[in-house]
Design an enzyme around this catalytic site. Sequence first.
Site, short mmCIF file in Angstrom:
data_model
loop_
_atom_site.label_atom_id
_atom_site.label_comp_id
_atom_site.label_asym_id
_atom_site.label_seq_id
_atom_site.Cartn_x
_atom_site.Cartn_y
_atom_site.Cartn_z
N GLN A 129 -17.44 51.07 -3.09
CA GLN A 129 -17.35 49.93 -2.16
C GLN A 129 -16.15 50.13 -1.24
O GLN A 129 -15.01 50.07 -1.69
CB GLN A 129 -17.16 48.65 -2.97
CG GLN A 129 -17.03 47.39 -2.15
CD GLN A 129 -16.59 46.21 -3.02
OE1 GLN A 129 -15.97 46.39 -4.06
NE2 GLN A 129 -16.90 45.02 -2.58
N TYR A 131 -14.33 48.43 1.16
CA TYR A 131 -13.93 47.18 1.81
C TYR A 131 -12.43 47.20 2.12
O TYR A 131 -12.01 47.14 3.25
CB TYR A 131 -14.23 45.98 0.90
CG TYR A 131 -15.65 45.46 0.92
CD1 TYR A 131 -16.73 46.29 1.14
CD2 TYR A 131 -15.90 44.12 0.67
CE1 TYR A 131 -18.02 45.79 1.13
CE2 TYR A 131 -17.19 43.61 0.67
CZ TYR A 131 -18.25 44.45 0.89
OH TYR A 131 -19.52 43.95 0.88
N GLU A 247 -20.77 40.85 -6.85
CA GLU A 247 -19.64 41.45 -7.58
C GLU A 247 -19.07 40.43 -8.57
O GLU A 247 -18.83 40.72 -9.73
CB GLU A 247 -18.55 41.88 -6.59
CG GLU A 247 -17.32 42.46 -7.29
CD GLU A 247 -16.30 43.05 -6.31
OE1 GLU A 247 -16.16 42.52 -5.20
OE2 GLU A 247 -15.66 44.04 -6.69
C1 LIG Z 1 -8.51 48.35 -10.25
C2 LIG Z 1 -8.88 47.97 -8.85
C3 LIG Z 1 -10.06 48.43 -8.33
C4 LIG Z 1 -10.40 48.09 -7.00
N1 LIG Z 1 -11.57 48.61 -6.49
C5 LIG Z 1 -11.87 48.35 -5.19
C6 LIG Z 1 -13.03 48.94 -4.61
O1 LIG Z 1 -13.79 49.67 -5.27
N2 LIG Z 1 -13.29 48.71 -3.30
C7 LIG Z 1 -12.50 47.91 -2.54
O2 LIG Z 1 -12.81 47.71 -1.37
N3 LIG Z 1 -11.38 47.34 -3.06
C8 LIG Z 1 -11.05 47.54 -4.37
N4 LIG Z 1 -9.91 46.99 -4.90
C9 LIG Z 1 -9.02 46.23 -4.02
C10 LIG Z 1 -8.99 44.74 -4.28
O3 LIG Z 1 -10.19 44.14 -3.84
C11 LIG Z 1 -7.75 44.19 -3.53
O4 LIG Z 1 -6.61 44.73 -4.15
C12 LIG Z 1 -7.70 42.68 -3.58
O5 LIG Z 1 -8.73 42.11 -2.82
C13 LIG Z 1 -6.34 42.15 -3.06
O6 LIG Z 1 -6.02 42.68 -1.83
P1 LIG Z 1 -4.58 43.36 -1.58
O7 LIG Z 1 -4.34 44.35 -2.66
O8 LIG Z 1 -4.53 43.81 -0.18
O9 LIG Z 1 -3.53 42.18 -1.81
P2 LIG Z 1 -3.12 41.05 -0.74
O10 LIG Z 1 -4.35 40.51 -0.11
O11 LIG Z 1 -2.06 41.61 0.14
O12 LIG Z 1 -2.51 39.92 -1.70
C14 LIG Z 1 -1.16 39.99 -2.23
C15 LIG Z 1 -0.91 38.73 -3.02
O13 LIG Z 1 -0.98 37.57 -2.15
C16 LIG Z 1 -1.92 36.63 -2.66
N5 LIG Z 1 -2.64 35.99 -1.53
C17 LIG Z 1 -3.18 36.60 -0.46
N6 LIG Z 1 -3.77 35.71 0.37
C18 LIG Z 1 -3.63 34.49 -0.23
C19 LIG Z 1 -4.05 33.16 0.11
N7 LIG Z 1 -4.75 32.91 1.23
N8 LIG Z 1 -3.73 32.16 -0.76
C20 LIG Z 1 -3.03 32.40 -1.90
N9 LIG Z 1 -2.61 33.65 -2.26
C21 LIG Z 1 -2.90 34.67 -1.45
C22 LIG Z 1 -2.88 37.45 -3.49
O14 LIG Z 1 -3.53 36.63 -4.48
C23 LIG Z 1 -1.94 38.48 -4.12
O15 LIG Z 1 -1.33 37.94 -5.24
C24 LIG Z 1 -9.56 47.29 -6.21
C25 LIG Z 1 -8.36 46.82 -6.77
C26 LIG Z 1 -8.01 47.15 -8.06
C27 LIG Z 1 -6.72 46.62 -8.62
#
Ligand SMILES: Cc1cc2nc3c(=O)[nH]c(=O)nc-3n(C[C@H](O)[C@H](O)[C@H](O)COP(=O)(O)OP(=O)(O)OC[C@H]3O[C@@H](n4cnc5c(N)ncnc54)[C@H](O)[C@@H]3O)c2cc1C
Length: 396
Positions: A129, A131, A247
Amino acid sequence: MDLSLTPEQEAFGATVRAWLKKSMPREWKATGSSEIPRAEQYELLRRWQRSLFDAGFIGLTWPKEYGGGGLTFMEELILQQEMALAKAPPILNVLGVGMAGPTIIAWGTEEQKKRYPPKILSCEEIWCQGYSEPNAGSDLASLQTRAVQDGEHWVINGQKVWTSFAHVSEYMMLLARTDPNVPKHKGITYFLLDMKLPGVTVKPLRQLTGEAEFNEVFFDNVRVHETQVLGSVNNGWAVGLTTLMYERLTLGFGLQVRLRIALDGLIDLARRMEKSGRALTKEPVMRQKLAQLWIDTECLKYTGARAITKLLRGEMPGPEASTGKMAWVDTHQRLQELAMEIEGPYSQLWKGSEWAVEGGVWPQSFLRSRANSIEGGTTEIQKNIIAERLLGLPKD
Ligand SMILES: Cc1cc2nc3c(=O)[nH]c(=O)nc-3n(C[C@H](O)[C@H](O)[C@H](O)COP(=O)(O)OP(=O)(O)OC[C@H]3O[C@@H](n4cnc5c(N)ncnc54)[C@H](O)[C@@H]3O)c2cc1C
């Protein structure tokens, strides 16, 4: 919903049970890990998924013409329960079966629906995926990977990150920006991307567990044919949300099965570990903690059943899938924390140590479980969805 089984459904359960009894891979040993498959298990799990496919025990609810079983979610529920009781291995193509297949069936052209879903089920083609990006995670609509039209092709440039399984995948569910001049949700397109195309580079990222199950993926002038658009151009946000709903449904409902296997493993562990010469399962506080996990696992099963009622009515999973995902995260992280408490000082020992309990699987799955509240959308984001879309509270 009515969970009592018809005679046909009882018979289906018996067929699955009998098949599992004779077909479980001999080399498979169920452990406390309720996690994504590890590299050393890939080959075994690929073969396992293939045998499920050959027996017709995967994709039960997908239409027959696209390789599925044409059955209802009741049969899927029965199958999942039997798998949990038999402590069966997970499948390898988790994202393909849980997300790519249902999204293609929902949005694909007839040609796409005939081409991709059967190979997803048989594990001939693994999916990942694409994204998340370095600057687009929770705020996914900010993604910057660009796709520019050039004749019959789209030329892709940009980067994805945290892409689970990209290193073994044949295809990616890719979201890319096709129109930068409209509000950000409106200029995104969903592509079915062949990972072998020139210009796609996959670089593994190592996690807390020491495994490298996710990756960075770079696109350098990758030319994707226009027939690989899923849905229509600039409609990727709606198509992409379908994947996210599935998902969360998979995480909340599908993984409760693996949670049950892990819980049974945890109870076995507590029976074998002693404190002051007594099995830990004789300790009143430990018994309460184990019982609470059992109750929460059962509740999760029924929350999943509620989501299934909606699917049985022919509707797509909606924002309520977030409650299942959140409840699964909470229960699973507590379960893994309790495993560390049960192991006590042994929880410091890793695989390879002759004193490690059960080959060190529990410390590894404990560390892996920390990611549960991030992957598939963070817990904070699930809470926002529940607040706004289920409870009707004001927007964040
Ligand atoms: C083991 C693992 C596997 C993954 N596999 C995939 C994959 O296969 N494909 C893929 O596309 N992605 C994948 N991901 C990525 C995952 O979807 C993202 O890490 C997740 O959506 C969070 O985005 P970010 O890491 O950019 O954190 P950020 O969006 O930068 O968030 C940082 C912090 O701020 C908080 N936050 C952000 N916005 C808000 C809001 N509006 N209100 C309150 N709190 C908020 C979040 O909860 C978090 O605590 C994976 C992640 C992990 C850990």
